[in-house]
Each structure stands twice: as C-alpha cells, then as structure tokens.
Design an enzyme around this catalytic site. Structure first.
Site, short mmCIF file in Angstrom:
data_model
loop_
_atom_site.label_atom_id
_atom_site.label_comp_id
_atom_site.label_asym_id
_atom_site.label_seq_id
_atom_site.Cartn_x
_atom_site.Cartn_y
_atom_site.Cartn_z
N HIS A 84 46.08 46.13 47.36
CA HIS A 84 44.71 47.32 46.25
C HIS A 84 43.99 47.43 46.82
O HIS A 84 41.85 47.67 46.80
CB HIS A 84 44.38 45.94 44.84
CG HIS A 84 43.99 46.92 44.16
ND1 HIS A 84 44.37 45.94 42.57
CD2 HIS A 84 43.70 47.89 43.52
CE1 HIS A 84 43.18 46.57 42.09
NE2 HIS A 84 43.40 48.28 42.23
N GLU A 125 46.83 38.43 41.71
CA GLU A 125 45.70 39.17 43.37
C GLU A 125 45.02 38.14 42.95
O GLU A 125 44.56 37.67 42.72
CB GLU A 125 44.82 41.20 42.66
CG GLU A 125 47.28 41.67 42.27
CD GLU A 125 45.57 42.82 42.19
OE1 GLU A 125 45.00 43.39 42.75
OE2 GLU A 125 46.81 44.00 42.59
N1 LIG Z 1 45.14 50.63 43.16
C1 LIG Z 1 44.24 51.10 42.89
O1 LIG Z 1 43.69 51.33 43.73
C2 LIG Z 1 43.96 51.99 41.72
C3 LIG Z 1 44.61 51.72 40.34
N2 LIG Z 1 44.43 52.46 39.15
C4 LIG Z 1 45.21 52.09 38.25
O2 LIG Z 1 46.02 53.44 37.93
C5 LIG Z 1 45.88 53.91 36.43
C6 LIG Z 1 46.43 54.72 36.57
O3 LIG Z 1 45.69 55.78 36.67
P1 LIG Z 1 45.52 57.74 36.24
O4 LIG Z 1 46.48 58.09 36.44
O5 LIG Z 1 44.08 57.84 36.80
O6 LIG Z 1 45.03 57.55 34.46
P2 LIG Z 1 44.71 58.35 34.15
O7 LIG Z 1 44.34 57.35 32.67
O8 LIG Z 1 44.70 59.72 34.19
O9 LIG Z 1 46.71 58.00 32.94
C7 LIG Z 1 46.99 57.23 32.47
C8 LIG Z 1 48.20 58.48 31.60
O10 LIG Z 1 48.50 57.03 31.70
C9 LIG Z 1 48.91 56.47 30.31
N3 LIG Z 1 48.27 55.46 29.10
C10 LIG Z 1 48.62 54.50 27.89
N4 LIG Z 1 48.15 54.16 27.83
C11 LIG Z 1 47.01 54.70 27.82
C12 LIG Z 1 45.84 54.74 27.03
N5 LIG Z 1 45.25 52.81 26.57
N6 LIG Z 1 44.79 55.29 27.39
C13 LIG Z 1 44.61 55.65 28.58
N7 LIG Z 1 46.08 56.40 28.96
C14 LIG Z 1 47.45 55.76 28.43
C15 LIG Z 1 49.39 57.52 29.52
O11 LIG Z 1 49.89 58.76 29.47
P3 LIG Z 1 51.39 57.69 28.65
O12 LIG Z 1 50.65 57.01 27.43
O13 LIG Z 1 52.14 59.44 28.06
O14 LIG Z 1 52.19 56.72 29.28
C16 LIG Z 1 48.34 58.71 30.86
O15 LIG Z 1 48.54 59.86 30.74
C17 LIG Z 1 44.73 52.76 35.73
O16 LIG Z 1 45.42 52.73 34.67
C18 LIG Z 1 44.23 52.16 37.15
O17 LIG Z 1 44.90 50.78 36.26
C19 LIG Z 1 43.62 53.25 39.07
C20 LIG Z 1 43.03 54.01 39.89
C21 LIG Z 1 43.27 53.08 41.27
O1 LIG Z 2 40.10 52.24 39.88
C1 LIG Z 2 40.91 51.33 40.34
O2 LIG Z 2 41.67 50.63 38.45
C2 LIG Z 2 41.09 50.15 40.99
O3 LIG Z 2 42.05 49.83 40.63
C3 LIG Z 2 40.29 50.69 41.90
O4 LIG Z 2 40.67 49.26 43.05
#
Ligand SMILES: NC(=O)C1=CN([C@@H]2O[C@H](COP(=O)(O)OP(=O)(O)OC[C@H]3O[C@@H](n4cnc5c(N)ncnc54)[C@H](OP(=O)(O)O)[C@@H]3O)[C@@H](O)[C@H]2O)C=CC1
Ligand SMILES: O=C(O)C(=O)CO
Length: 334
Positions: free
Chosen positions: A280, A261
């Site tokens: 993004h 990106e």
């Molecule tokens: N495009 C955008 O603008 C955005 C992108 N994101 C991305 O989305 C991802 C997921 O967001 P979200 O669901 O809120 O995150 P959460 O932390 O709530 O959940 C992430 C899930 O991923 C798994 N996981 C694997 N390794 C880890 C670790 N080291 N720490 C925590 N969880 C882990 C877990 O399930 P399991 O281990 O069972 O697989 C967990 O349930 C973020 O990490 C980010 O990279 C977030 C916000 C905005």
């Molecule tokens: O919250 C995150 O991880 C994002 O990627 C926001 O841009």
C-alpha cells in the site's frame, strides 16, 4: 492553543505548517489505535493515515476536524463524524501522479516478471530467459475501471508512453465525458473485461463497488490477461483471483492493496509466483507525501479559523459543524 494529533507518521511539512500557525502538534506514540486512544482526548484536530473508528471520535470531545491523509475515506466512519458535527477533509489531488505511476510500474513489472527475474538473477538462475514468457505492452489494450483522477492520468501515460489502446468503463461517466485523446468508452464491465489485456482498477471502495472483480468477472477476462489494483483490496475477491492466477487463466497481478491490511501471514496471494506485491505505497512518493501533509495541515487551519476548507468529504454538512473550542484562533490567521 489548539491541539492537532498526528495519528501516523506524515511528511514533516504538515507539523511545520501547523506549528507556524500556532497549533500544538502531538504525534501519536505508535501507529495503532491503542496509541491514538491515549492522546486523542484533548485533540481539536486529527490527521489519520489509517482508520478512525466511531469510538475514538466519541473519546475526543473537542475534536472539530478530521483530516484524512489521502483520497479514499473508506476507513473513516464519516457518517458518525458528521452526526457529531465533525467535518472530514481529504486530499483528493495530492497523490494522483504517484498512484498512476505506481500502476504503470506494476503493469510493466507484472508483464516482464521483474520481481521473479530479479530473484532468478541473484540466484544465478540464467535459464530464466528460456523458461518464462514475458510480454510487451505496446499495442495491447488497457481496461481502466473508474474514470477519476488516477484513471485518467494512467490512460494518458499508457497511451503516450507505451502506445497502448485504452478502453474505459465508469458508470458515472457522461456519454460525452471522454477527452478526444483516444480512450474508448465501453458501456459494460463485461465488454471491458472481454477486450482488455490489462485491467486496472481506479474507483473507491463502497458497498456497490466491493468485489468489482468477483469470480464471475474474472471468468469474463481474456485468457492470459493481467490484473492491477492500486485502489482498494476489497474491489477484488482475492481468493477468486488467487484461483485464477494459480490455474494460469490470469497471467499475473500487480497488487498494492489487499482485502486485509497488513497482508496476513498465509495470505492466498502471497504464496503465488506470478504476482508483484507492494505494501500500500502507491500514493507514498516523497512528492505525494509532502503535498498530502501540506493539504491536511492547510485544511485544518481553515477549519480552526472558521473558513470552509477546499476538500470536504461532504460539503453539505459544513453548516452543521461543531465550533472549535480554542478561541481567538481566527484572529491569529493571515
Ligand atoms: N494505493 C494507494 O496508495 C492509493 C489508493 N487510492 C484509491 O484509489 C481510488 C481512486 O482514486 P482517484 O482516481 O484519485 O479517485 P477519484 O475520486 O478521482 O475517481 C474515482 C472514480 O471512481 C468512481 N466512483 C464510484 N463511486 C464513487 C464515489 N462515491 N465518489 C467518487 N467516485 C466514485 C467514479 O467513477 P464511476 O462511478 O463512474 O465508477 C470516479 O471517477 C481512491 O478512492 C482510493 O481508494 C488513492 C490514492 C492512493
Ligand atoms: O490516498 C489514499 O486513498 C491512500 O490509500 C493513500 O495511502
């Protein structure tokens, strides 16, 4: 007076909260690292929406808190920060709804070829409706990889609004960890890929999650399935996905994030007709940006005042933190 540098533009509420608490706010002159390098030397705190390499931390001797504007912390060298005693805070619950809505939008836009239909309409290409197979999502199976905040919310939205069946694979999920609301847990990624009409990724990018969807995984997917990624580009082998999209084994993909990106000119996915791409922005609704900026600012104030903030990436490193160089800040807090 402590100084907070804001590396990329954020919602104005962040600067407002900091200024009202007596912090001097300096906006980086541009969004890139060269601009940040110019002004980070005097910073006590920094808010970053993009990367923060170790060299820039080394160039900031007063830095005592890094605020990651978002959930994923993969672009910040957190171990280097902690080796220098700089705590890293993040905002894990500020943009969850925004991301889940975006994933839902990409699912619908991909299944209905919304972007292609828009282009056809503008060109007067009315034959589009005879040429393109469009799909309804009702009754189809959504496979959610990663049962975290966004995965759970998307499950709820897809089941309630679209009447989709939801299966989940998440290695850290305890056997009794699913709510009774209807998602079915599967034990392997293979099982999820084999049974899902739409696969949506909701897990962080780490060494063990890189290329969760590689060539072999894509080959296990149902023919004609859809891929959605709002998490991190590195979760998918983009060139293997492009091959599968090109030969039609995968019907379409909705992608908000990419292996590199900004998306480079000549990207393999950008030339394909059956993809919906966004730059993004899944977490970038005004509501989410406001909540994210607020959480960054409030956590910075906590650290400057010596109080443990709500969301440290590694709470266990808190006791080894560097003390703020600006004295008396704590006394001026409510
Ligand atoms: N495009 C955008 O603008 C955005 C992108 N994101 C991305 O989305 C991802 C997921 O967001 P979200 O669901 O809120 O995150 P959460 O932390 O709530 O959940 C992430 C899930 O991923 C798994 N996981 C694997 N390794 C880890 C670790 N080291 N720490 C925590 N969880 C882990 C877990 O399930 P399991 O281990 O069972 O697989 C967990 O349930 C973020 O990490 C980010 O990279 C977030 C916000 C905005
Ligand atoms: O919250 C995150 O991880 C994002 O990627 C926001 O841009």
């Amino acid at each position: 007076m402590p100084i907070c540098v804001i590396a990329q533009p954020i919602h104005p509420i962040g600067a407002q909260i900091l200024r009202e608490a007596g912090v001097e706010v300096r906006q980086s002159p541009g969004p890139g690292l060269d601009s940040l390098r110019e002004i980070i030397a005097e910073a006590d705190a920094v808010i970053v929406r993009d990367s923060l390499p170790a060299a820039l931390m080394d160039a900031a001797p007063r830095l005592c808190v890094i605020a990651n504007h978002g959930t994923g912390t993969d672009k910040i060298d957190v171990s280097h920060a902690e080796s220098k005693g700089i705590p890293v805070v993040f905002t894990p619950d500020a943009n969850v709804r925004s991301v889940a809505e975006h994933a839902l939008m990409l699912m619908l836009a991909t299944a209905r070829q919304a972007v292609q239909a828009d282009a056809a309409t503008r060109k007067g290409h009315w034959r589009f409706k005879y040429e393109q197979p469009l799909f309804s999502l009702c009754g189809k199976t959504l496979g959610i990889v990663g049962w975290g905040r966004t995965g759970r919310l998307l499950c709820d939205m897809a089941a309630r609004a679209l009447d989709m069946r939801v299966v989940v694979w998440s290695p850290s999920l305890p056997a009794d960890g699913l709510p009774p609301s209807g998602a079915t847990r599967v034990d392997t990624l293979h099982e999820l890929l084999r049974t899902s009409d739409v696969v949506s990724l909701h897990r962080p990018l780490r060494g063990d999650t890189r290329h969760t969807l590689d060539k072999a995984a894509l080959e296990q997917m149902k023919p004609g399935a859809i891929v959605i990624n709002t998490s991190r580009g590195g979760l998918i082998d983009e060139s293997a996905l492009a091959d599968a999209l090109r030969d039609g084994r995968i019907y379409g993909a909705g992608l908000d994030v990419f292996e590199t990106e900004p998306l480079p000119a000549g990207s393999v996915v950008a030339g394909l007709p059956n993809v919906v791409l966004t730059p993004h922005v899944a977490g970038s609704t005004q509501e989410a940006l406001e909540a994210t900026a607020r959480q960054c600012a409030e956590q910075i104030l906590s650290v400057l005042a010596g109080r443990q903030p709500a969301h440290l990436v590694h709470p266990q490193a808190w006791d080894r933190r560097r003390q703020p160089a600006s004295s008396n800040f704590a006394e001026r807090q409510p």
